[in-house]
Design an enzyme around this catalytic site. Sequence first.
Site, PDB file in Angstrom:
ATOM      1  N   ASP A 106       0.854  -1.190   0.000  1.00  0.00           N
ATOM      2  CA  ASP A 106       0.000   0.000   0.000  1.00  0.00           C
ATOM      3  C   ASP A 106       0.885   1.233   0.000  1.00  0.00           C
ATOM      4  O   ASP A 106       2.075   1.159   0.359  1.00  0.00           O
ATOM      5  CB  ASP A 106      -0.916   0.002   1.231  1.00  0.00           C
ATOM      6  CG  ASP A 106      -2.141   0.889   1.034  1.00  0.00           C
ATOM      7  OD1 ASP A 106      -3.218   0.343   0.739  1.00  0.00           O
ATOM      8  OD2 ASP A 106      -2.008   2.120   1.158  1.00  0.00           O
ATOM      9  N   LYS A 186     -11.789  -4.945  -8.221  1.00  0.00           N
ATOM     10  CA  LYS A 186     -13.037  -4.185  -8.213  1.00  0.00           C
ATOM     11  C   LYS A 186     -13.176  -3.427  -9.526  1.00  0.00           C
ATOM     12  O   LYS A 186     -12.224  -2.786  -9.998  1.00  0.00           O
ATOM     13  CB  LYS A 186     -13.041  -3.199  -7.048  1.00  0.00           C
ATOM     14  CG  LYS A 186     -14.309  -2.365  -6.944  1.00  0.00           C
ATOM     15  CD  LYS A 186     -14.168  -1.271  -5.902  1.00  0.00           C
ATOM     16  CE  LYS A 186     -14.094  -1.819  -4.508  1.00  0.00           C
ATOM     17  NZ  LYS A 186     -13.998  -0.767  -3.478  1.00  0.00           N
TER      18      LYS A 186
END
Length: 243
Positions: A106, A186
């Site tokens: 991240d 997604k």
Amino acid sequence: MSASGRGQRELRVRVKTAKGRKISSTRWLERQLNDPYVIRARKEGFRGRAAYKIMELDDRFRFLVPGARVVDLGCAPGGWCQMAVHRTNALGTRQGKKQGYVLGVDLQEVEPIPGTELHVLDFLEEDADDKVKAWLGGGADVVMSDMAAAASGHPQTDHLRIVGLVEAALMFALDVLEPGGTFVAKVLAGGAEATVLNLLKKNFTKVYHMKPPSSRKDSSEKFVVAMGFKGASSAPEEPVERE
């Protein structure tokens, strides 16, 4: 059982609008406090309701198997990693099952997650794929992404950002996946865009779209699950199957 003979029902939490807080913010907070998946996540120790999205996707497609090596892009706050640790046996607590490996990356630091190796990394960096493969000691069996681009308030711009993010995650996955591997990401309610969809069909044997039950009904999100990475092969395209 209550005296009336009816089972007890859970009380709904109502939030008063505080001074300086918008009504929309109050509604969001009230929805969060009453969301059954948020409540369940809190009880079961997961970092948010998103953990159940990857759980439901895996229940359907079975890609988080014991022994799998998993890369979670944009892993904060860590719910997907937590579920992957459990399903792949990354802690090695399930005797007789292969031990998996979960790597989360991240842009920001993430609180430690037992069974997960965490790194601060921009996966868009030129050598990000080499770094990830070095940390893994080879390729990945699963690359997954629950990332969403920051909203600008301009629908067309936001759409392009989301499409660009999915495409970038896919290109990264093509560099680090082992043959037979799986890519999960997604996308928008309509599914992957034509350019991304063509890349998926060219590089994977099966491509599915699914909206898991834990996704809110009013959410525009959907997930693409591409399985059977072909590696360097260029087999004929397969039809997309939708759930």
